[in-house]
Design an enzyme around this catalytic site. Structure first.
Site, PDB file in Angstrom:
ATOM      1  N   ARG A 198     -45.093 -13.164  35.046  1.00  0.00           N
ATOM      2  CA  ARG A 198     -44.684 -11.834  34.581  1.00  0.00           C
ATOM      3  C   ARG A 198     -45.832 -10.828  34.602  1.00  0.00           C
ATOM      4  O   ARG A 198     -45.658  -9.679  34.999  1.00  0.00           O
ATOM      5  CB  ARG A 198     -44.098 -11.945  33.170  1.00  0.00           C
ATOM      6  N   PRO A 214     -52.402 -19.629  33.795  1.00  0.00           N
ATOM      7  CA  PRO A 214     -52.763 -20.447  32.642  1.00  0.00           C
ATOM      8  C   PRO A 214     -53.952 -21.336  32.966  1.00  0.00           C
ATOM      9  O   PRO A 214     -54.315 -21.524  34.135  1.00  0.00           O
ATOM     10  CB  PRO A 214     -51.499 -21.283  32.405  1.00  0.00           C
ATOM     11  N   ASN A 252     -58.303 -11.328  32.737  1.00  0.00           N
ATOM     12  CA  ASN A 252     -57.843 -11.282  31.352  1.00  0.00           C
ATOM     13  C   ASN A 252     -56.769 -12.331  31.140  1.00  0.00           C
ATOM     14  O   ASN A 252     -55.703 -12.083  30.618  1.00  0.00           O
ATOM     15  CB  ASN A 252     -57.407  -9.881  30.907  1.00  0.00           C
ATOM     16  N   ARG A 279     -57.863 -16.522  31.032  1.00  0.00           N
ATOM     17  CA  ARG A 279     -58.605 -17.504  30.251  1.00  0.00           C
ATOM     18  C   ARG A 279     -60.034 -17.569  30.762  1.00  0.00           C
ATOM     19  O   ARG A 279     -60.278 -17.542  31.978  1.00  0.00           O
ATOM     20  CB  ARG A 279     -57.955 -18.901  30.332  1.00  0.00           C
ATOM     21  N   GLU A 295     -65.494 -18.306  22.561  1.00  0.00           N
ATOM     22  CA  GLU A 295     -65.198 -17.068  21.846  1.00  0.00           C
ATOM     23  C   GLU A 295     -65.310 -17.283  20.335  1.00  0.00           C
ATOM     24  O   GLU A 295     -64.796 -18.281  19.828  1.00  0.00           O
ATOM     25  CB  GLU A 295     -63.796 -16.572  22.222  1.00  0.00           C
ATOM     26  N   HIS A 328     -61.620 -10.046  24.073  1.00  0.00           N
ATOM     27  CA  HIS A 328     -60.302 -10.676  23.962  1.00  0.00           C
ATOM     28  C   HIS A 328     -59.312  -9.694  23.323  1.00  0.00           C
ATOM     29  O   HIS A 328     -58.563 -10.020  22.411  1.00  0.00           O
ATOM     30  CB  HIS A 328     -60.408 -11.951  23.111  1.00  0.00           C
TER      31      HIS A 328
END
Length: 299
Positions: free
Chosen positions: A159, A210, A236, A238, A267, A286
């Site tokens: 998407r 992913p 943007n 992983r 992070e 993030h």
């Protein structure tokens, strides 16, 4: 039924409450939960339903909590949950597939436009009186990059990748993608290619996939060597999709013109992260895959 929300602050900016969930059982909402298994287990040991945004649910936590019946990841990515261990214990795991699709795509393009136009840099220069003190009608420190006619390569075409493709196409870019499946609605607008072709032909590579075994460190020394000189990298999705040392080296050598990342491998970012000292590297915190924002919010 006991329901536990492990990091409610990620989803609730004060404009929501969790009361609807109370119709289904006894609800406990923690604003924050430490990322240690011992504390996570303590908080969900009697829970049947667990909702989490960034708090990891490991195999150890799943096996220690025998009453657990359902885990919901309140985001698109669900790599924080050991889905294999969940499946082995008969526990379904869900995610929110349409979470922030439009805004993540918007942010990817905004990072690209900042690289191409250096708007922030030139605005700061004006505020620092460099235009005032300039004898020329205008000045610039970086040449502008026009995107029309350039090739946008999108790794994976879910998407968010589709939303990015629409924006890139509207700016006159050729769009190619490496994806496991084709979308009929993009016939004629997007070309489907293998990964090596995408690496070789793209002026801009934007990642929207992913974190899986086959995508971990998909940007590395070897894949970078197959890219055009002066390519732009956007991530943007992983942080672990990128070998950050290899990216930093390519930025320093000029093989990669610029990169923009909203995710890093650890992070919050560690002080020794190689990208912090790399040239032409935009790093944000993030922003667009973490907190839920109010509609229209500018905070």
């Amino acid at each position: 039924m006991k329901i536990v929300v492990l990091d409610g602050y990620m989803e609730n900016l004060g404009d929501l409450n969790w009361d609807e969930l109370r119709y289904f059982g006894e609800l406990t909402v923690y604003d924050r939960t430490p990322y240690e298994d011992s504390e996570i287990i303590r908080r969900i040991t009697d829970a049947e339903i667990v909702l989490t945004n960034k708090v990891p649910i490991s195999e150890a936590s799943i096996r220690a909590c025998g009453k657990l019946r359902y885990i919901s990841a309140l985001a698109t990515g669900y790599n924080i949950v050991d889905v294999k261990a969940a499946a082995e214990n008969g526990i379904p795991v869900s995610n929110i597939t349409t979470y922030e699709t439009a805004s993540v795509a918007q942010f990817a393009i905004s990072m690209l436009l900042e690289i191409c136009a250096h708007v922030g840099h030139h605005s700061n220069a004006v505020h620092n009186c460099r235009w005032t003190d300039c004898q020329e009608f205008c000045f610039w420190d970086y040449p502008l990059i026009e995107l029309r006619g350039k090739t946008m390569g999108i790794i994976r075409f879910g998407r968010i990748g589709q939303a990015v493709a629409k924006i890139a196409g509207s700016m006159g870019m050729r769009v190619i993608t490496h994806s496991r499946s084709a979308r009929k609605e993009f016939d004629g607008a997007v070309e489907y290619v293998d990964l090596n072709t995408l690496l070789a032909e793209s002026d801009v590579i934007s990642m929207h996939c992913p974190l899986l075994p086959e995508t971990r460190s998909i940007i590395n020394k070897d894949s970078i060597s197959k890219m055009k000189d002066g390519v732009i990298i956007l991530n943007n999705s992983r942080g672990l999709l990128i070998n950050e040392w290899d990216l930093a080296d390519a930025l320093k050598s000029g093989k990669i013109y610029a990169a923009a990342v909203d995710f890093v491998s650890t992070e919050p970012i560690s002080a020794d992260n190689s990208l912090l000292s790399a040239p032409n590297c935009l790093i944000t915190r993030h922003i667009y895959r973490g907190h839920r924002r109010k509609a229209g919010s500018v905070s």
